[in-house]
Structure formats: C-alpha cells, structure tokens
Scaffold this motif. Structure first.
Motif, short mmCIF file in Angstrom:
data_model
loop_
_atom_site.label_atom_id
_atom_site.label_comp_id
_atom_site.label_asym_id
_atom_site.label_seq_id
_atom_site.Cartn_x
_atom_site.Cartn_y
_atom_site.Cartn_z
N GLU A 152 -36.46 28.52 19.71
CA GLU A 152 -37.69 28.43 19.89
C GLU A 152 -38.86 28.52 18.50
O GLU A 152 -37.65 29.00 17.23
N ASP A 155 -36.36 33.07 29.16
CA ASP A 155 -37.60 33.09 27.77
C ASP A 155 -37.41 33.90 27.07
O ASP A 155 -37.45 34.36 26.93
N ASP A 156 -37.68 33.16 25.63
CA ASP A 156 -38.08 34.79 24.47
C ASP A 156 -36.95 35.94 24.30
O ASP A 156 -37.66 36.86 23.85
N VAL A 196 -50.17 25.86 28.76
CA VAL A 196 -51.33 25.68 29.56
C VAL A 196 -52.50 25.90 28.94
O VAL A 196 -51.99 26.76 27.96
N ARG A 197 -53.64 25.41 29.14
CA ARG A 197 -55.30 24.88 27.62
C ARG A 197 -56.12 25.44 28.22
O ARG A 197 -55.81 24.81 29.87
N GLU A 221 -39.27 25.47 12.84
CA GLU A 221 -40.07 24.60 11.72
C GLU A 221 -39.52 24.19 10.31
O GLU A 221 -40.04 23.16 10.15
N ASN A 272 -43.30 27.56 32.67
CA ASN A 272 -43.80 29.42 32.70
C ASN A 272 -44.21 30.17 33.33
O ASN A 272 -45.55 29.77 34.16
N ARG A 303 -38.56 32.91 19.25
CA ARG A 303 -38.62 32.00 17.78
C ARG A 303 -38.59 32.99 16.47
O ARG A 303 -38.40 32.86 15.77
N GLN A 344 -44.91 20.39 25.07
CA GLN A 344 -43.66 20.46 23.24
C GLN A 344 -43.19 19.82 24.06
O GLN A 344 -41.38 20.89 24.78
N PHE A 392 -42.45 22.85 15.43
CA PHE A 392 -42.94 22.38 15.65
C PHE A 392 -42.78 21.09 14.34
O PHE A 392 -43.08 20.53 13.81
N GLU A 445 -41.96 21.31 27.66
CA GLU A 445 -42.57 22.89 28.07
C GLU A 445 -43.76 22.48 28.44
O GLU A 445 -44.28 22.13 27.47
P1 C2E Z 1 -43.45 30.22 25.21
O1 C2E Z 1 -43.35 29.79 26.38
O2 C2E Z 1 -42.53 31.01 24.45
O3 C2E Z 1 -44.08 28.92 24.75
C1 C2E Z 1 -43.54 28.55 22.82
C2 C2E Z 1 -44.99 28.80 22.03
O4 C2E Z 1 -44.84 29.08 20.80
C3 C2E Z 1 -45.63 28.24 22.53
O5 C2E Z 1 -47.36 28.47 21.39
C4 C2E Z 1 -45.77 26.93 21.34
O6 C2E Z 1 -47.05 26.68 21.09
C5 C2E Z 1 -45.35 28.16 20.54
N1 C2E Z 1 -44.58 27.87 19.44
C6 C2E Z 1 -43.94 25.98 19.30
N2 C2E Z 1 -42.77 25.62 18.68
C7 C2E Z 1 -43.37 26.43 17.37
C8 C2E Z 1 -43.36 27.14 16.09
O7 C2E Z 1 -42.28 26.07 15.35
N3 C2E Z 1 -43.77 27.37 15.24
C9 C2E Z 1 -44.95 28.34 15.94
N4 C2E Z 1 -45.76 29.44 15.05
N5 C2E Z 1 -45.49 28.46 16.81
C10 C2E Z 1 -44.59 27.27 17.98
P2 C2E Z 1 -48.33 28.52 23.59
O8 C2E Z 1 -49.31 27.18 23.94
O9 C2E Z 1 -49.66 29.29 22.60
O10 C2E Z 1 -47.84 29.44 24.77
C11 C2E Z 1 -47.51 30.90 23.99
C12 C2E Z 1 -47.25 31.32 25.27
O11 C2E Z 1 -47.73 31.51 26.29
C13 C2E Z 1 -45.66 31.13 26.26
O12 C2E Z 1 -45.39 31.21 25.16
C14 C2E Z 1 -45.94 31.62 27.12
O13 C2E Z 1 -45.47 32.82 27.18
C15 C2E Z 1 -47.25 32.23 27.56
N6 C2E Z 1 -47.51 30.78 28.48
C16 C2E Z 1 -48.00 29.21 28.10
N7 C2E Z 1 -48.28 28.55 28.73
C17 C2E Z 1 -48.09 29.23 30.30
C18 C2E Z 1 -48.30 29.40 31.85
O14 C2E Z 1 -48.58 28.41 32.11
N8 C2E Z 1 -48.29 30.19 32.71
C19 C2E Z 1 -47.62 31.54 31.61
N9 C2E Z 1 -47.36 32.71 32.86
N10 C2E Z 1 -47.51 31.40 30.68
C20 C2E Z 1 -48.61 30.84 29.90
#
Ligand code: C2E
Ligand code: MG
Ligand code: MG
Length: 601
Positions: free
Chosen positions: A556, A499-500, A381-382, A559, A437, A523, A364, A578, A378
């Motif tokens: 973060e 973060d967050d 992972v999926r 939208e 992350n 966010r 992103q 987004f 950023e």
């Molecule tokens: P995060 O690090 O706070 O990542 C941002 C999350 O917010 C991402 O969800 C992203 O898709 C979402 N997001 C970004 N912009 C918007 C927006 O405008 N609106 C909304 N509603 N959501 C938005 P994602 O990809 O599902 O990741 C969720 C969390 O999972 C991440 O939060 C992070 O804490 C964790 N994560 C993701 N990848 C990894 C990784 O490789 N390792 C670890 N340990 N945690 C990860």
C-alpha cells in the motif's frame, strides 16, 4: 459513598448481633495513638483494644517525640497519660490546641489522679474524655468507640452532603488536588465537570423540599453510576477508586471529575455522555421531571493547575453557557468549545448524509506488479459535505462509530460498491475485483454475512469479485467470533484481505487459522523503502510470511518509482499508491480501466 454504619456495626470482627453475617465496624480501622511513659501500660491498652479488633496503633513512650509523631500519623484518637517526666500530658495538650492541624484531634486523658483540679485543667485544655488508671478493659473500649464515632460523625457533617450522601465541595476539592499531584496524572487529561441541574431548585420553590431532595438523590446516583464505568467504556471514564469522583457542590450544583482521559475527543465524548444520562426523565412520586442540565468543563493541564482554579474555570464556563443559553455543554477552553460544537453539528448532519445522497465512493486502482494492469479497485468512502466540501473518511468514520451510524454507512458503502462495479461489467468492462473496508463495529454486529449476501444479490455482482478488508486489531479482539464470520464470508465465495498489516498486533498462530487470501502491507513500511537494510528486511519477511500462508501480497502507499522497484524485487504481487493513481471518482476510474483494456486489445 457515605457510610451510615458507625454505630450499627458490631465492634467484634466476627459475627453481627444476629449472629449471621460478618460485619466489621469501620471504626476498627481507625488509627489509635498512645503516649505514656510506661511501656507496660501502652502494651496493656493495646492488647485490650486488639482483642476488640483494632489493628492500627501508633505508640510512643517518649513524650518528647509525641508532637512530631502526631503531625505525621494524624491519629483518629489519642490516649494520653497526664503524668510524664520532661513533657507532661498538659504540656502536650496545650501544644496540640495551639496547632491548627492538631487542634481537633480527640484526646482521651489517662490519669491515676482523681483530683478534680487536674481533670478541670485537662478539660480546659480541650481533653475530650477521661479514663481512670488502672484501666478497666470494658470502659476503655467504650470510651474509645464513642470518641471515634463522634469524631467520624463530625467529619461526615463537615465533609458530606446530608441529602445525597455525596462528598461536599471540601472533600471533592481535596480529592482533585490529590489526583493532580499523582505523577501518572501527567499521562492523560483530567476533566472537571461543574454541573447545574436547575430543576433541583425549581422543585423546591414550586413543589416542596422532599421532592427537590428526591431529584437531587437521583442525579447523585446517575453521576455515581457514570463515574463507576470502566476505562474502556467509550469515553475512557476511569474505574472507581478510593477518592471521591462525584460531589454535591450546592443546592442545584454537582461536580464530577474524570482523569486519565486520552485526548480532548475523549473529554467531549465524556461530556456528551454525562449530559445524556442526566437528561433522562425522572419519575418522582406524582411528578415527571425532564432535567435540562448545564455543564461547564475545565481540563487539566490547560484550564487550571489546582482544584480551586479548575473549579473556577468550570463554573465560569457553566455560567456563561447558561446565560447565553446556546449550548448545554460549555468548555473553559475556546478551542474545545469549537471542537465540541463542530462534532455535535457534524454528528447531527452525518445522521442524514446517506439519505440526502451526500456519500460518495472513490476508487483506488490495485495494480499487478508484473505487468502494470489494474486487477482491482478499493472503494473508499467520502462525504460531500454541503459546507466543508469533500471530507475524507478519517474525519467522519470514527464519529459515525460513536453515534451508532456504522451500519447505515457501512451498508451503503457495500451496496454502492457492488452496484457500481457490477454496472461497469454490464457496460462491457473486463472483470476486476472491488475491495470494501469494514469497520470493527460491523464485524462485532454479527450480521455482516447477511449484509454481504444482500448486496451481492441486489447488485448481481459475482461473489468472487468482492474483497472484504479487515484489520489485525478486529481479528485479534475476538478470535472465535471472527473465525466464524470469516468462514461464513468464505462460504459465500468472497475474498478476504488483511488490511494495514504491521500496524496492529497479530498472533502468528491465529493468522495461520484465518481463511485469508490477501495481505496488504501498511504504507508506513513502504514509506521507508528503499532505505536502511532493516526496513527492507522487514518487508521481505512480511512478503515471505504472506506467501507461505498462501496469500497474495499487496504493497500500500507506493509513491515513487524506487519504492515500486523495491517491492517488485522483494516479490510483492500487487500495489496501490499515488504513483499509479490516487483514489478517484467512479467515472475517472472507469476511464482508467477502459484505457488499459484498449491498450491490451
Ligand atoms: P485504507 O483502507 O488503508 O485505505 C488506504 C488509504 O491510503 C486511503 O486513504 C488512500 O487515499 C490512502 N493512500 C493510498 N495510496 C496512498 C499513497 O501513495 N500515499 C499516501 N500517503 N496515502 C495513500 P483514505 O481514503 O483517506 O482512507 C483512510 C482509511 O479510512 C482507509 O484506510 C480505511 O481504513 C478507512 N475507510 C475508507 N473507506 C472506508 C469505508 O467505506 N468503511 C470503513 N469502515 N472504513 C473506510
Ligand atoms: Mg483498505
Ligand atoms: Mg490499508
């Protein structure tokens, strides 16, 4: 656990017989009740017994109140005068024996009359023992002790399994009913595990009873150990308290109850831990046994509202599971069964996901508020699951932590992100940063510095381009450890982001000490903008805080245009969301950055 100490403990609360360690007999805590119309007599007896160490007395000099008092206090022994006005000791004995609750309360009859008639009459009415008046102190003490000891022995016979020392079904169900009646129980879930260990019966049939008993004892100790684990131990098993949590319910059946469980995930995790603990091989004399236990799990509220209905549900589930021979853990509720199956399957598939090349990174963009340029990405992972499609991290990262796969996935993400972004630079793209992350377990593991060094070295990515994202809760959990880790990462040249921000608890004095470069506002705060003035004021304060600590601030989850306008006006440096772009596959991300480069040219 069963206490075998009834007879052995000295009645004196001071030293034991050897004169060494203090040993207090549990009998001394028994409740002693006295009914005698002469206050002098009750005072005298109480004094004698207090001298011996007894502390728990219920006394009445009015025999008319005795029955009610008995029902309320449920004493371990009753000392009863026979000759009293209004209600005699005989009347009271007769009333007690007619009452189902009081029928078995031991009664020592105090009588001045030596007449055989009254003794016989009292015996016929169920008196346990006699004590002549005037009372002889040593005789009193011995008769009370013997009566209490016999009563406890009887209770033990009735309430405990003689082989393992565990409570039996009766005591267990009473304890569960008490747990269910507790008001705080309504906050969490209570899980009842009905556990069958068929090897207990098989060993008796094929080897001998002592060997089977030895296995039952090992199972009992393992269950006791599990039930003694504190609430923080992953599954949320509660710390032990006075009520029995483990029981032997039959030759090959055991019970375990765990309460205050957060959610159904915690129930599933608990079940897996019980299964794992009981499946460990057991070495018995000349035999090694590998138990294959079967678990039936019922949860309240939902599968029953009393010990007996819950037991019924759990037993049924266990029988069903065993008959089908499909899963060793069967839940009474079909939804929980599906959830557990899904988690078990997913867990075993996740183990090989990295090797099978099923993990993907989406990126992103992070955009400069001032000019709309992408300054970084950023990595998120999926899991490209063969049946379920592309799965978001929320569905497998927590599971990976539970299964101890954090480091495998975490290292893959770091290496892949560094490799991919270094590759973009080699293809001529301008320099951008990549944020990764990390999970709490990676921080705890202690080798993150090494992992980062290796990823940078192998990929050739300059350290200044890598951002490591940590969350508040990670940092505040073990401040000295995190400070060391962060200083190490800073010495490599890596950028650190929190973060967050706003979702956890941060102590400002610590925040000041951490070598952080970037603050990312969660966010959930941005979602409310532009709204009530308090929300705006809150975000403004966080931005000012970040800036005053020398950090850049990222919003973060932006939208809408209105949100962007608001965070721009409040002084944010960068944003993600987004509105600009969702997390996208690497190729699409590369195109986005390249197209901006083209415009800039
Ligand atoms: P995060 O690090 O706070 O990542 C941002 C999350 O917010 C991402 O969800 C992203 O898709 C979402 N997001 C970004 N912009 C918007 C927006 O405008 N609106 C909304 N509603 N959501 C938005 P994602 O990809 O599902 O990741 C969720 C969390 O999972 C991440 O939060 C992070 O804490 C964790 N994560 C993701 N990848 C990894 C990784 O490789 N390792 C670890 N340990 N945690 C990860
Ligand atoms: Mg993040
Ligand atoms: Mg975030």
């Amino acid at each position: 656990m069963m206490n075998n100490d009834i007879w052995s403990g000295s009645l004196h609360p001071g030293l034991d017989e050897a004169g060494t360690s203090p040993m207090r007999s549990p009998l001394l805590d028994a409740k002693v009740m006295m009914v005698d119309d002469e206050p002098l007599m009750t005072e005298l007896i109480q004094t004698h017994l207090e001298d011996e160490g007894y502390t728990n007395f219920v006394v009445t000099n009015d025999p008319r109140q005795a029955l009610e008092l008995l029902k309320r206090e449920k004493p371990g022994v009753l000392l009863l005068d026979l000759m009293m006005p209004q209600v005699s000791g005989f009347d009271l004995l007769a009333a007690m024996r007619a009452d189902s609750e009081l029928r078995y309360t031991p009664v020592i009859v105090l009588t001045a009359s030596t007449g055989a008639d009254s003794k016989l009459r009292a015996l016929r009415l169920g008196a346990t023992d006699f004590l002549g008046k005037p009372v002889d102190a040593s005789e009193l003490v011995l008769r009370v002790r013997n009566t209490l000891a016999f009563q406890q022995y009887r209770e033990r016979q009735v309430n405990f399994d003689q082989v393992t020392g565990l409570p039996n079904e009766r005591l267990f169900e009473r304890a569960i009913d008490m747990l269910l009646a507790r008001p705080e129980q309504r906050n969490g879930l209570l899980a009842l595990f009905s556990i069958t260990v068929p090897e207990c019966q098989q060993l008796r049939e094929s080897v001998d009873r002592p060997t089977a008993n030895a296995l039952a004892a090992v199972v009992a100790r393992r269950l006791e150990r599990l039930s003694g684990l504190g609430a923080d131990a992953a599954a949320g098993l509660r710390a032990p308290d006075a009520s029995p949590r483990v029981a032997r319910l039959g030759e090959q059946m055991f019970g375990l109850v765990v309460d205050d469980l957060r959610d159904t995930n915690a129930v599933v995790t608990c079940a897996k831990r019980v299964l794992a603990a009981l499946s460990e091989p057991v070495l018995l004399d000349r035999h090694e046994v590998v138990p294959v236990p079967w678990l039936g799990v019922a949860v309240a509220p939902g599968d029953g509202d009393s010990a007996s209905t819950l037991r019924q549900s759990a037993d049924l589930a266990a029988t069903h599971g065993r008959r089908q021979a499909t899963a060793q853990i069967t839940f009474a509720s079909p939804e929980l069964n599906a959830q557990s199956y899904h988690r078990l399957m997913l867990g075993s598939q996740l183990r090989g996901a990295a090797q099978r090349d099923e993990l993907r990174l989406h990126y992103q963009p992070k955009v400069d508020v001032a000019n709309g340029h992408i300054v970084g990405v950023e990595a998120l992972v999926r899991w490209q699951h063969p049946e379920h499609g592309l799965m978001p991290p929320g569905r497998f990262i927590p599971l990976s932590e539970e299964l101890g796969l954090t480091s495998i996935i975490g290292e893959w993400v770091l290496e892949q992100a560094c490799r991919e972004v270094a590759g973009w630079a080699r293809s001529g793209l301008r320099e951008i940063s990549v944020a990764v992350n990390v999970s709490k377990l990676q921080v705890v593991a202690g080798d993150l510095g090494q992992v980062v060094r290796r990823a940078l070295f192998d990929s050739g990515l300059p350290a200044r381009q890598l951002v490591i994202e940590l969350t508040e809760s990670m940092l505040m959990d073990d401040v000295p450890h995190c400070l060391g880790l962060m200083n190490d990462l800073k010495s490599i040249g890596v950028t650190l982001a929190i973060d967050d921000f706003g979702t956890g608890y941060s102590s400002l004095s610590y925040l000041k000490k951490f070598p952080l470069d970037e603050l990312k506002i969660d966010r959930s705060f941005i979602a409310d903008l532009p709204g009530r003035t308090t929300d705006t004021a809150l975000v403004r304060t966080v931005i000012e805080l970040g800036h005053s600590l020398g950090m850049t601030v990222t919003a973060e989850g932006v939208e809408t245009d209105a949100q962007l306008a608001c965070v721009t006006q409040l002084g944010c440096d960068t944003f993600q969301g987004f509105l600009f772009e969702r997390p996208v596959p690497p190729q699409r991300c590369l195109e986005l950055i390249s197209s901006q480069a083209a415009i800039a040219c």
